[in-house]
Design a protein around this motif. Sequence first.
Motif, PDB file in Angstrom:
ATOM      1  N   MET A   1       0.817  -1.189   0.000  1.00  0.00           N
ATOM      2  CA  MET A   1       0.000   0.000   0.000  1.00  0.00           C
ATOM      3  C   MET A   1       0.866   1.259   0.000  1.00  0.00           C
ATOM      4  O   MET A   1       0.541   2.233  -0.673  1.00  0.00           O
ATOM      5  N   MET A   2       1.969   1.234   0.740  1.00  0.00           N
ATOM      6  CA  MET A   2       2.850   2.395   0.767  1.00  0.00           C
ATOM      7  C   MET A   2       3.523   2.597  -0.594  1.00  0.00           C
ATOM      8  O   MET A   2       3.701   3.742  -1.029  1.00  0.00           O
ATOM      9  N   VAL A   3       3.879   1.515  -1.256  1.00  0.00           N
ATOM     10  CA  VAL A   3       4.471   1.613  -2.592  1.00  0.00           C
ATOM     11  C   VAL A   3       3.469   2.260  -3.547  1.00  0.00           C
ATOM     12  O   VAL A   3       3.821   3.137  -4.346  1.00  0.00           O
ATOM     13  N   PHE A   4       2.217   1.854  -3.450  1.00  0.00           N
ATOM     14  CA  PHE A   4       1.161   2.437  -4.282  1.00  0.00           C
ATOM     15  C   PHE A   4       1.047   3.939  -4.009  1.00  0.00           C
ATOM     16  O   PHE A   4       0.946   4.741  -4.934  1.00  0.00           O
ATOM     17  N   ALA A   5       1.066   4.311  -2.739  1.00  0.00           N
ATOM     18  CA  ALA A   5       0.948   5.740  -2.374  1.00  0.00           C
ATOM     19  C   ALA A   5       2.131   6.538  -2.917  1.00  0.00           C
ATOM     20  O   ALA A   5       1.948   7.650  -3.429  1.00  0.00           O
ATOM     21  N   PHE A   6       3.325   5.971  -2.830  1.00  0.00           N
ATOM     22  CA  PHE A   6       4.512   6.651  -3.349  1.00  0.00           C
ATOM     23  C   PHE A   6       4.398   6.835  -4.860  1.00  0.00           C
ATOM     24  O   PHE A   6       4.661   7.913  -5.395  1.00  0.00           O
ATOM     25  N   ARG A   7       3.971   5.804  -5.545  1.00  0.00           N
ATOM     26  CA  ARG A   7       3.807   5.874  -6.997  1.00  0.00           C
ATOM     27  C   ARG A   7       2.743   6.918  -7.363  1.00  0.00           C
ATOM     28  O   ARG A   7       2.927   7.715  -8.275  1.00  0.00           O
ATOM     29  N   GLN A   8       1.633   6.935  -6.626  1.00  0.00           N
ATOM     30  CA  GLN A   8       0.553   7.905  -6.894  1.00  0.00           C
ATOM     31  C   GLN A   8       1.029   9.341  -6.688  1.00  0.00           C
ATOM     32  O   GLN A   8       0.688  10.227  -7.468  1.00  0.00           O
ATOM     33  N   LEU A   9       1.779   9.558  -5.627  1.00  0.00           N
ATOM     34  CA  LEU A   9       2.310  10.890  -5.356  1.00  0.00           C
ATOM     35  C   LEU A   9       3.173  11.347  -6.526  1.00  0.00           C
ATOM     36  O   LEU A   9       3.033  12.467  -7.019  1.00  0.00           O
ATOM     37  N   GLY A  10       4.053  10.479  -6.987  1.00  0.00           N
ATOM     38  CA  GLY A  10       4.921  10.819  -8.117  1.00  0.00           C
ATOM     39  C   GLY A  10       4.138  11.084  -9.388  1.00  0.00           C
ATOM     40  O   GLY A  10       4.450  12.016 -10.144  1.00  0.00           O
ATOM     41  N   GLU A  11       3.106  10.290  -9.625  1.00  0.00           N
ATOM     42  CA  GLU A  11       2.305  10.471 -10.834  1.00  0.00           C
ATOM     43  C   GLU A  11       1.530  11.793 -10.803  1.00  0.00           C
ATOM     44  O   GLU A  11       1.470  12.501 -11.806  1.00  0.00           O
ATOM     45  N   SER A  12       0.951  12.125  -9.664  1.00  0.00           N
ATOM     46  CA  SER A  12       0.183  13.380  -9.603  1.00  0.00           C
ATOM     47  C   SER A  12       1.094  14.590  -9.707  1.00  0.00           C
ATOM     48  O   SER A  12       0.777  15.565 -10.397  1.00  0.00           O
ATOM     49  N   THR A  13       2.260  14.538  -9.074  1.00  0.00           N
ATOM     50  CA  THR A  13       3.211  15.644  -9.178  1.00  0.00           C
ATOM     51  C   THR A  13       3.747  15.737 -10.602  1.00  0.00           C
ATOM     52  O   THR A  13       3.847  16.837 -11.170  1.00  0.00           O
ATOM     53  N   GLY A  14       4.080  14.605 -11.188  1.00  0.00           N
ATOM     54  CA  GLY A  14       4.576  14.583 -12.559  1.00  0.00           C
ATOM     55  C   GLY A  14       3.568  15.140 -13.540  1.00  0.00           C
ATOM     56  O   GLY A  14       3.922  15.893 -14.458  1.00  0.00           O
ATOM     57  N   GLU A  15       2.308  14.821 -13.342  1.00  0.00           N
ATOM     58  CA  GLU A  15       1.257  15.336 -14.226  1.00  0.00           C
ATOM     59  C   GLU A  15       1.152  16.857 -14.116  1.00  0.00           C
ATOM     60  O   GLU A  15       1.003  17.557 -15.115  1.00  0.00           O
ATOM     61  N   ARG A  16       1.258  17.364 -12.905  1.00  0.00           N
ATOM     62  CA  ARG A  16       1.207  18.815 -12.705  1.00  0.00           C
ATOM     63  C   ARG A  16       2.385  19.499 -13.411  1.00  0.00           C
ATOM     64  O   ARG A  16       2.225  20.532 -14.050  1.00  0.00           O
ATOM     65  N   ILE A  17       3.552  18.881 -13.336  1.00  0.00           N
ATOM     66  CA  ILE A  17       4.738  19.446 -13.978  1.00  0.00           C
ATOM     67  C   ILE A  17       4.596  19.399 -15.497  1.00  0.00           C
ATOM     68  O   ILE A  17       4.946  20.351 -16.192  1.00  0.00           O
ATOM     69  N   ARG A  18       4.065  18.302 -16.020  1.00  0.00           N
ATOM     70  CA  ARG A  18       3.901  18.183 -17.469  1.00  0.00           C
ATOM     71  C   ARG A  18       2.905  19.207 -18.015  1.00  0.00           C
ATOM     72  O   ARG A  18       2.947  19.528 -19.191  1.00  0.00           O
TER      73      ARG A  18
END
Length: 143
Positions: A1-18
Amino acid sequence: MMVFAFRQLGESTGERIRRVPFRAPVLGTLRRVADELLPLDEQRAVEVRVYYAFAAKAATTPGFAEILIEQDRGFQEILRSVFQAAEEAGEMPPGRDHAALARMLSSVIDGVSLALLAQPRNTDIVAGLDAALALISSCGSGT
């Protein structure tokens, strides 16, 4: 679950940057990208705290390390593409090492981000980022 949360955090931040528009001058684009990663409001402060907690876990947990490496690779690609766009627009002369500039800038952003977590009201901290961006800009102009 923590791995999923880490991946989600990166994806949402990455999307904002893109979603940050690549507009001339490059310095403005790079600052807008950096601002998405700095703890300049409560949402980003929470994201940065969570990110660094997971990043610390990556030092001892391979699954977290893989995610951190993947996220860093994506961020480096974004920064290199900004430098490439600047070169194509004539804002930077050809031959600059985009990968080295991207690594330098991401290191500065990391340092500024951590310092702002400790001292959120110290606006002087961002001066280091601005100095790095000015240095990149002056290198690009051939001065």
